[in-house]
Write a protein that holds these residues in place. Structure first.
Motif, mmCIF file in Angstrom:
data_model
loop_
_atom_site.group_PDB
_atom_site.id
_atom_site.type_symbol
_atom_site.label_atom_id
_atom_site.label_comp_id
_atom_site.label_asym_id
_atom_site.label_seq_id
_atom_site.Cartn_x
_atom_site.Cartn_y
_atom_site.Cartn_z
ATOM 1 N N GLY A 80 -8.328 -0.085 -4.327
ATOM 2 C CA GLY A 80 -8.487 -1.074 -3.265
ATOM 3 C C GLY A 80 -9.941 -1.450 -3.043
ATOM 4 O O GLY A 80 -10.268 -2.620 -2.859
ATOM 5 N N LEU A 130 -5.344 -1.774 1.080
ATOM 6 C CA LEU A 130 -5.200 -0.570 0.254
ATOM 7 C C LEU A 130 -6.202 0.495 0.684
ATOM 8 O O LEU A 130 -5.872 1.679 0.750
ATOM 9 C CB LEU A 130 -5.410 -0.907 -1.221
ATOM 10 C CG LEU A 130 -4.219 -1.458 -1.974
ATOM 11 C CD1 LEU A 130 -4.640 -1.883 -3.375
ATOM 12 C CD2 LEU A 130 -3.114 -0.442 -2.051
ATOM 13 N N VAL A 131 -7.416 0.070 0.970
ATOM 14 C CA VAL A 131 -8.443 1.014 1.414
ATOM 15 C C VAL A 131 -8.073 1.601 2.774
ATOM 16 O O VAL A 131 -8.141 2.821 2.968
ATOM 17 C CB VAL A 131 -9.827 0.327 1.473
ATOM 18 C CG1 VAL A 131 -10.848 1.215 2.154
ATOM 19 C CG2 VAL A 131 -10.299 -0.044 0.087
ATOM 20 N N ALA A 184 -5.468 5.017 -5.006
ATOM 21 C CA ALA A 184 -5.194 3.758 -4.306
ATOM 22 C C ALA A 184 -6.413 3.311 -3.508
ATOM 23 O O ALA A 184 -6.747 2.122 -3.485
ATOM 24 C CB ALA A 184 -3.992 3.926 -3.382
ATOM 25 N N LEU A 185 -7.098 4.259 -2.881
ATOM 26 C CA LEU A 185 -8.296 3.925 -2.118
ATOM 27 C C LEU A 185 -9.388 3.387 -3.040
ATOM 28 O O LEU A 185 -10.021 2.378 -2.738
ATOM 29 C CB LEU A 185 -8.779 5.177 -1.386
ATOM 30 C CG LEU A 185 -9.801 4.945 -0.295
ATOM 31 C CD1 LEU A 185 -9.466 5.829 0.894
ATOM 32 C CD2 LEU A 185 -11.183 5.280 -0.777
ATOM 33 N N ALA A 243 -3.229 8.930 -2.734
ATOM 34 C CA ALA A 243 -4.111 8.205 -1.814
ATOM 35 C C ALA A 243 -5.473 7.904 -2.432
ATOM 36 O O ALA A 243 -5.990 6.799 -2.272
ATOM 37 C CB ALA A 243 -4.276 8.999 -0.523
ATOM 38 N N THR A 244 -6.052 8.868 -3.135
ATOM 39 C CA THR A 244 -7.399 8.660 -3.665
ATOM 40 C C THR A 244 -7.456 7.544 -4.700
ATOM 41 O O THR A 244 -8.309 6.655 -4.604
ATOM 42 C CB THR A 244 -7.970 9.968 -4.234
ATOM 43 O OG1 THR A 244 -7.975 10.946 -3.182
ATOM 44 C CG2 THR A 244 -9.372 9.786 -4.758
ATOM 45 N N ALA A 260 0.795 -1.227 0.000
ATOM 46 C CA ALA A 260 0.000 0.000 0.000
ATOM 47 C C ALA A 260 0.830 1.282 0.000
ATOM 48 O O ALA A 260 0.547 2.187 -0.796
ATOM 49 C CB ALA A 260 -0.984 -0.009 1.159
ATOM 50 N N THR A 318 0.710 6.617 -6.991
ATOM 51 C CA THR A 318 -0.550 7.077 -7.574
ATOM 52 C C THR A 318 -1.259 8.137 -6.761
ATOM 53 O O THR A 318 -2.110 8.830 -7.285
ATOM 54 C CB THR A 318 -1.524 5.891 -7.746
ATOM 55 O OG1 THR A 318 -1.866 5.381 -6.461
ATOM 56 C CG2 THR A 318 -0.927 4.803 -8.609
ATOM 57 N N ILE A 342 0.485 4.013 -2.965
ATOM 58 C CA ILE A 342 0.067 5.378 -2.636
ATOM 59 C C ILE A 342 1.140 6.376 -3.059
ATOM 60 O O ILE A 342 0.822 7.454 -3.563
ATOM 61 C CB ILE A 342 -0.255 5.498 -1.136
ATOM 62 C CG1 ILE A 342 -1.516 4.705 -0.829
ATOM 63 C CG2 ILE A 342 -0.419 6.949 -0.715
ATOM 64 C CD1 ILE A 342 -1.809 4.547 0.643
ATOM 65 N N ALA A 347 -3.617 7.547 5.322
ATOM 66 C CA ALA A 347 -2.390 8.257 4.957
ATOM 67 C C ALA A 347 -2.570 9.773 4.881
ATOM 68 O O ALA A 347 -1.746 10.511 5.433
ATOM 69 C CB ALA A 347 -1.837 7.706 3.648
ATOM 70 N N GLY A 401 -4.935 3.795 2.420
ATOM 71 C CA GLY A 401 -5.287 4.962 1.611
ATOM 72 C C GLY A 401 -6.170 5.943 2.351
ATOM 73 O O GLY A 401 -6.100 7.149 2.135
#
Length: 92
Positions: free
Chosen positions: A29, A66-67, A25-26, A22-23, A13, A20, A17, A73, A70
């Motif tokens: 995920g 990942l969620v 990746a979230l 945080a958004t 993760a 890419t 992050i 973070a 993300g």
């Protein structure tokens, strides 16, 4: 397998992050977790679908981390650097 997937997802993760943001990746995920949770609908009553259970719970665990990472973070980046480095038992 879910536990192994979450450990792998927790290790991957921060790298995802970092590349890419945080958004994305979230969102990715969440999509991975939803896709592999939906794949569990294909489970049958016999043992031949055990491979699907193992693979889907592993991949869902990766997506779950990942969620979580993300989501956590961006607020943590807003903290002052000194408070991010504090650990219990160490003086401030």
């Amino acid at each position: 397998m879910l536990g192994i997937g979450t450990v792998v997802g927790g290790a991957l993760a921060p790298r995802i992050i970092g590349r890419t943001g945080a958004t994305p990746a979230l969102v990715a995920g969440g999509l991975v977790q939803a896709q592999f949770t939906a794949a569990l609908l294909g489970l049958g009553p016999d043992r031949s679908s055990l491979w699907l259970l193992l693979a889907a719970t592993f991949a869902g665990g990766v997506g779950n981390m990942l969620v979580i990472v993300g989501f956590m973070a961006p607020p943590r980046r807003a903290w002052p650097t000194r408070s991010r480095l504090w650990r219990p038992g160490r003086p401030r």
